[in-house]
Enzyme design. Structure first.
Site, PDB file in Angstrom:
ATOM      1  N   GLU A 147      47.227 -70.699 -73.602  1.00  0.00           N
ATOM      2  CA  GLU A 147      47.495 -71.073 -74.998  1.00  0.00           C
ATOM      3  C   GLU A 147      46.555 -70.321 -75.934  1.00  0.00           C
ATOM      4  OE1 GLU A 147      46.398 -74.805 -77.853  1.00  0.00           O
ATOM      5  OE2 GLU A 147      46.724 -75.211 -75.720  1.00  0.00           O
ATOM      6  N   ASP A 164      47.931 -67.644 -78.660  1.00  0.00           N
ATOM      7  CA  ASP A 164      47.680 -67.829 -80.090  1.00  0.00           C
ATOM      8  C   ASP A 164      47.212 -66.521 -80.718  1.00  0.00           C
ATOM      9  OD1 ASP A 164      47.073 -69.523 -82.551  1.00  0.00           O
ATOM     10  OD2 ASP A 164      45.075 -68.768 -82.077  1.00  0.00           O
ATOM     11  N   ASP A 167      51.917 -75.928 -78.272  1.00  0.00           N
ATOM     12  CA  ASP A 167      50.938 -75.349 -77.337  1.00  0.00           C
ATOM     13  C   ASP A 167      51.638 -74.651 -76.173  1.00  0.00           C
ATOM     14  OD1 ASP A 167      48.959 -76.373 -78.920  1.00  0.00           O
ATOM     15  OD2 ASP A 167      48.443 -78.043 -77.599  1.00  0.00           O
ATOM     16  N   GLU A 172      52.814 -71.192 -77.235  1.00  0.00           N
ATOM     17  CA  GLU A 172      51.699 -70.246 -77.242  1.00  0.00           C
ATOM     18  C   GLU A 172      51.291 -69.862 -75.824  1.00  0.00           C
ATOM     19  OE1 GLU A 172      49.417 -71.235 -81.436  1.00  0.00           O
ATOM     20  OE2 GLU A 172      48.736 -72.253 -79.620  1.00  0.00           O
TER      21      GLU A 172
END
Length: 245
Positions: free
Chosen positions: A62, A66, A135, A138
């Site tokens: 994650e 991101d 999440d 990502e």
């Protein structure tokens, strides 16, 4: 009779194999919706594993996803909006990569039912929770980056965001006064009013200062330019920024 029983026993799949086949079919359908085929299936499985499920989970993926997402969307905006300021580019990107948007993408991909959750999260409906969905998106981006590199990751992500990026482009082509008027109309608010509050400089080189009064903002915004229209645009842009914040 005994021959039929023997053939049935040796050819009919047991419950486990049927279940495995069903899982595999569902996973392939998910990968098709995502638009990427993993070489390392373990990475894909990890991306779908929430921290409530165990120590081996998708949190690190994650983090990586991101960073990759912010770069990919930032790069796309930089290329497509050459005349847009750094501040506006940042606002566009923030709107595109925010949790709400990622959760909607997860819903479009029908991701929730595939996320591995601990018992507590499962009972509380974690597969529908916005933060968990965002999440997971990502984490999948991070997994694709590790599995296929940046080009494959960028291609996949831009496929998810194509329509959203087009909306940003269409909006950015309208001048700030038009954008402000449309936004206020959509919210059922009064139209903005503009007033010249100062004119300075020589006749051939005047500077206009305009204030814009907008319902919903505590104070008028101001803009300055070499013409009244230019000053109004800047005041409207400041009002848009205030409303977006």
């Amino acid at each position: 009779m005994w021959l039929f029983a023997l053939i049935t026993a040796t050819t009919a799949p047991n419950n486990t194999s049927v279940a495995d086949q069903r899982v595999n079919i569902n996973k392939q359908r998910l990968l098709k919706r995502i638009g990427y085929q993993f070489k390392d299936q373990a990475l894909f499985d990890l991306a779908l594993t929430h921290r409530s499920y165990g120590a081996e989970n998708n949190e690190r993926l994650e983090f990586l996803g991101d960073a990759a997402l912010n770069f990919i969307i930032g790069h796309a905006l930089f290329q497509r909006l050459p005349d847009t300021s750094e501040g506006d580019l940042s606002r566009y990107r923030a709107n595109l990569v925010k949790g709400v948007t990622l959760a909607v993408i997860a819903q479009e991909l029908e991701l929730g039912e595939h996320i591995k959750l601990g018992g507590g999260e499962m009972k509380s409906g974690g597969h529908r929770r916005e933060s968990i969905l965002a999440d997971a998106v990502e984490a999948i981006i991070g997994a694709i980056y590790l599995d296929g590199g940046m080009a494959a990751c960028e291609n996949t992500v831009l496929g998810w965001f194509a329509g959203r990026l087009d909306n940003v482009l269409n909006t950015s082509l309208k001048d700030p006064k038009t954008q402000l008027q449309e936004l206020l109309q959509a919210k059922g608010k009064s139209l903005p009013t503009y007033e010249v509050i100062d004119i300075s400089g020589e006749v051939h080189n005047q500077r206009f200062t305009v204030q814009c009064v907008v319902e919903g903002l505590a104070a008028p915004t101001r803009g300055e330019g070499s013409s009244r229209r230019a000053a109004e645009k800047k005041a409207a842009a400041a009002a848009l920024s205030g409303l977006n914040q």
